[in-house]
Structures are given as C-alpha cells and as structure tokens.
Motif scaffolding. Sequence first.
Motif, mmCIF file in Angstrom:
data_model
loop_
_atom_site.group_PDB
_atom_site.id
_atom_site.type_symbol
_atom_site.label_atom_id
_atom_site.label_comp_id
_atom_site.label_asym_id
_atom_site.label_seq_id
_atom_site.Cartn_x
_atom_site.Cartn_y
_atom_site.Cartn_z
ATOM 1 N N THR A 95 0.810 -1.220 0.000
ATOM 2 C CA THR A 95 0.000 0.000 0.000
ATOM 3 C C THR A 95 0.840 1.264 0.000
ATOM 4 O OG1 THR A 95 -0.147 -0.101 2.399
ATOM 5 C CG2 THR A 95 -1.926 -1.121 1.150
ATOM 6 N N THR A 96 2.118 1.173 0.335
ATOM 7 C CA THR A 96 2.940 2.393 0.376
ATOM 8 C C THR A 96 3.583 2.701 -0.969
ATOM 9 O OG1 THR A 96 4.807 1.128 1.232
ATOM 10 C CG2 THR A 96 3.401 2.221 2.830
ATOM 11 N N VAL A 97 4.147 1.700 -1.633
ATOM 12 C CA VAL A 97 4.790 1.960 -2.930
ATOM 13 C C VAL A 97 3.952 1.458 -4.098
ATOM 14 C CG1 VAL A 97 7.110 1.947 -1.971
ATOM 15 C CG2 VAL A 97 6.173 -0.151 -2.908
ATOM 16 N N GLY A 98 2.877 0.763 -3.818
ATOM 17 C CA GLY A 98 2.006 0.271 -4.876
ATOM 18 C C GLY A 98 2.251 -1.199 -5.167
ATOM 19 N N PHE A 99 1.199 -1.850 -5.652
ATOM 20 C CA PHE A 99 1.263 -3.274 -5.953
ATOM 21 C C PHE A 99 2.283 -3.569 -7.042
ATOM 22 C CE2 PHE A 99 -0.292 -6.944 -8.394
ATOM 23 C CZ PHE A 99 -0.302 -7.902 -7.400
ATOM 24 N N ASP A 100 2.343 -2.717 -8.049
ATOM 25 C CA ASP A 100 3.229 -2.981 -9.179
ATOM 26 C C ASP A 100 4.704 -2.859 -8.799
ATOM 27 O OD1 ASP A 100 2.907 -0.287 -8.783
ATOM 28 O OD2 ASP A 100 2.488 0.198 -10.869
ATOM 29 N N VAL A 101 5.082 -1.815 -8.116
ATOM 30 C CA VAL A 101 6.483 -1.624 -7.737
ATOM 31 C C VAL A 101 6.911 -2.680 -6.716
ATOM 32 C CG1 VAL A 101 8.123 -0.023 -6.655
ATOM 33 C CG2 VAL A 101 6.445 0.825 -8.283
ATOM 34 N N ALA A 102 6.056 -2.956 -5.741
ATOM 35 C CA ALA A 102 6.385 -3.964 -4.734
ATOM 36 C C ALA A 102 6.545 -5.342 -5.371
ATOM 37 C CB ALA A 102 5.309 -3.993 -3.653
ATOM 38 N N THR A 103 5.664 -5.680 -6.313
ATOM 39 C CA THR A 103 5.767 -6.967 -6.997
ATOM 40 C C THR A 103 7.026 -7.032 -7.846
ATOM 41 O OG1 THR A 103 3.363 -7.156 -7.041
ATOM 42 C CG2 THR A 103 4.584 -8.537 -8.573
ATOM 43 N N PHE A 104 7.325 -5.964 -8.573
ATOM 44 C CA PHE A 104 8.534 -5.920 -9.400
ATOM 45 C C PHE A 104 9.781 -6.163 -8.561
ATOM 46 C CE2 PHE A 104 12.095 -3.446 -11.134
ATOM 47 C CZ PHE A 104 12.235 -4.065 -12.367
ATOM 48 N N LEU A 105 9.905 -5.464 -7.445
ATOM 49 C CA LEU A 105 11.087 -5.617 -6.593
ATOM 50 C C LEU A 105 11.133 -6.994 -5.934
ATOM 51 C CD1 LEU A 105 11.192 -2.075 -4.969
ATOM 52 C CD2 LEU A 105 12.678 -2.972 -6.769
ATOM 53 N N PHE A 106 9.987 -7.498 -5.485
ATOM 54 C CA PHE A 106 9.959 -8.812 -4.836
ATOM 55 C C PHE A 106 10.346 -9.914 -5.816
ATOM 56 C CE2 PHE A 106 7.527 -12.702 -3.862
ATOM 57 C CZ PHE A 106 8.199 -13.063 -2.710
ATOM 58 N N VAL A 107 9.797 -9.879 -7.010
ATOM 59 C CA VAL A 107 10.126 -10.916 -7.996
ATOM 60 C C VAL A 107 11.597 -10.818 -8.388
ATOM 61 C CG1 VAL A 107 9.640 -11.728 -10.344
ATOM 62 C CG2 VAL A 107 7.769 -11.150 -8.821
ATOM 63 N N TRP A 108 12.100 -9.598 -8.569
ATOM 64 C CA TRP A 108 13.508 -9.413 -8.923
ATOM 65 C C TRP A 108 14.407 -10.013 -7.835
ATOM 66 C CZ3 TRP A 108 15.684 -4.134 -10.960
ATOM 67 C CH2 TRP A 108 17.009 -4.288 -11.345
ATOM 68 N N LEU A 109 14.143 -9.659 -6.585
ATOM 69 C CA LEU A 109 14.955 -10.203 -5.489
ATOM 70 C C LEU A 109 14.774 -11.717 -5.359
ATOM 71 C CD1 LEU A 109 14.559 -7.456 -2.765
ATOM 72 C CD2 LEU A 109 16.636 -8.091 -3.967
ATOM 73 N N GLY A 110 13.575 -12.205 -5.588
ATOM 74 C CA GLY A 110 13.339 -13.647 -5.521
ATOM 75 C C GLY A 110 14.107 -14.410 -6.581
ATOM 76 N N VAL A 111 14.155 -13.872 -7.779
ATOM 77 C CA VAL A 111 14.915 -14.524 -8.852
ATOM 78 C C VAL A 111 16.410 -14.492 -8.538
ATOM 79 C CG1 VAL A 111 15.544 -14.337 -11.292
ATOM 80 C CG2 VAL A 111 13.165 -14.129 -10.617
ATOM 81 N N VAL A 112 16.885 -13.372 -8.024
ATOM 82 C CA VAL A 112 18.302 -13.272 -7.659
ATOM 83 C C VAL A 112 18.631 -14.230 -6.513
ATOM 84 C CG1 VAL A 112 20.050 -11.733 -6.682
ATOM 85 C CG2 VAL A 112 18.594 -10.931 -8.530
ATOM 86 N N LEU A 113 17.773 -14.280 -5.500
ATOM 87 C CA LEU A 113 17.997 -15.203 -4.389
ATOM 88 C C LEU A 113 17.875 -16.654 -4.833
ATOM 89 C CD1 LEU A 113 16.101 -13.446 -1.459
ATOM 90 C CD2 LEU A 113 18.567 -13.690 -1.750
ATOM 91 N N GLY A 114 17.113 -16.896 -5.862
ATOM 92 C CA GLY A 114 16.967 -18.244 -6.398
ATOM 93 C C GLY A 114 18.186 -18.730 -7.158
ATOM 94 N N GLY A 115 19.132 -17.835 -7.438
ATOM 95 C CA GLY A 115 20.381 -18.261 -8.055
ATOM 96 C C GLY A 115 20.594 -17.789 -9.480
ATOM 97 N N ALA A 116 19.851 -16.799 -9.945
ATOM 98 C CA ALA A 116 20.080 -16.304 -11.300
ATOM 99 C C ALA A 116 21.459 -15.669 -11.398
ATOM 100 C CB ALA A 116 19.012 -15.283 -11.677
ATOM 101 N N ARG A 117 22.208 -16.054 -12.423
ATOM 102 C CA ARG A 117 23.568 -15.548 -12.578
ATOM 103 C C ARG A 117 23.656 -14.412 -13.598
ATOM 104 N NH1 ARG A 117 25.827 -18.811 -9.266
ATOM 105 N NH2 ARG A 117 25.895 -21.066 -9.400
ATOM 106 N N ASN A 118 22.731 -14.387 -14.525
ATOM 107 C CA ASN A 118 22.733 -13.355 -15.549
ATOM 108 C C ASN A 118 22.146 -12.068 -14.967
ATOM 109 O OD1 ASN A 118 22.515 -11.838 -17.869
ATOM 110 N ND2 ASN A 118 21.663 -13.507 -19.098
ATOM 111 N N TRP A 119 22.770 -10.932 -15.204
ATOM 112 C CA TRP A 119 22.316 -9.681 -14.590
ATOM 113 C C TRP A 119 21.143 -9.061 -15.329
ATOM 114 C CZ3 TRP A 119 22.469 -5.131 -17.344
ATOM 115 C CH2 TRP A 119 23.232 -5.141 -18.508
ATOM 116 N N ILE A 120 20.884 -9.447 -16.572
ATOM 117 C CA ILE A 120 19.816 -8.813 -17.347
ATOM 118 C C ILE A 120 18.488 -9.577 -17.246
ATOM 119 C CG2 ILE A 120 20.291 -9.970 -19.544
ATOM 120 C CD1 ILE A 120 19.418 -6.274 -19.157
#
Length: 150
Positions: A95-120
């Motif tokens: 509710t503070t930054v919006g559903f779209d921005v929060a989802t974008f950041l969460f998915v990005w961090l989740g993919v990185v934490l999941g072991g993605a090696r490619n930066w793009i």
Amino acid sequence: MQRISTSHLVFLVLVSACAVYLNWSAISASATLFNLIIIVPSGALVLGLAAFILLNTKDSTSADTDATSKQKQRKALLGDLLLLTVFAVFCLSLTTVGFDVATFLFVWLGVVLGGARNWIVPPIYSAVFTFALTKGFGSLFPFPMPLMVF
C-alpha cells in the motif's frame, strides 16, 4: 524420494493452515460464487500442492550429520529466512509503494535469491511478470489496487 528439511516442513504446515483458515473464513462470511471465485480454488490448489510435496518426500531426521551437510542445511535455512523476510517487506509495502512496484522488486529479489547468474534476466522477467499480474488482477477485481506505474 527426496528429503524435506524441517524448515520446509514447518513452512508447508503454516501455508496449509493459512489456506484452510482463509477458505473457512471466506465460506463463513458469504457462500456466494462472487466471494469464493478466487479464494477457494487457490486454497484447494495450495493444499493439493502441499500434499503432493509431502507425499513425495521423506523425513530428513535421518540425514547425514557430517559437517558439509550441516553447513548446507544452515545455508538453506538462512536463504529461506531471507526470502521470508523479503516477502514480509513485500506485503508491508503493497500500500505504500504500490502493488506494481512492490511486486517488481519482490520478484527481482526472488529470482536473484533463487540463483540467477545473468544480470539482465531478473529485471526483464520481473517486469514482464509484474505487467501480466497487474493487468490480470486489475481485470479480475472490481476494486482499484494501489498502483504507482501501471
């Protein structure tokens, strides 16, 4: 059969308990199709997937006790706790930054934490997933979601 760690077992039990509670709460509030169209199928899917995981695993209490397996278990537990913390921040920031921005950041961090090696790949995947999720949920729900970008 693969082994299941204690932390994963606890997580599955907690998620299943939440799914049962949410379904019970929704049904007791109103048993109309409009109220239950998303909640009950999602809860049933969660319970089915948890049962499938539990039936296809065995207990890890008899796992090897050597130092490398303990170190791997500790690293996995810390990764699980970090992802759970990131999810909590995601829920609090909807509710503070919006559903779209929060989802974008969460998915990005989740993919990185999941072991993605490619930066793009993580930001592109996150953007496409967020756009599809925002547009999909926007067409399903009759009330506006707090958004910042879309």
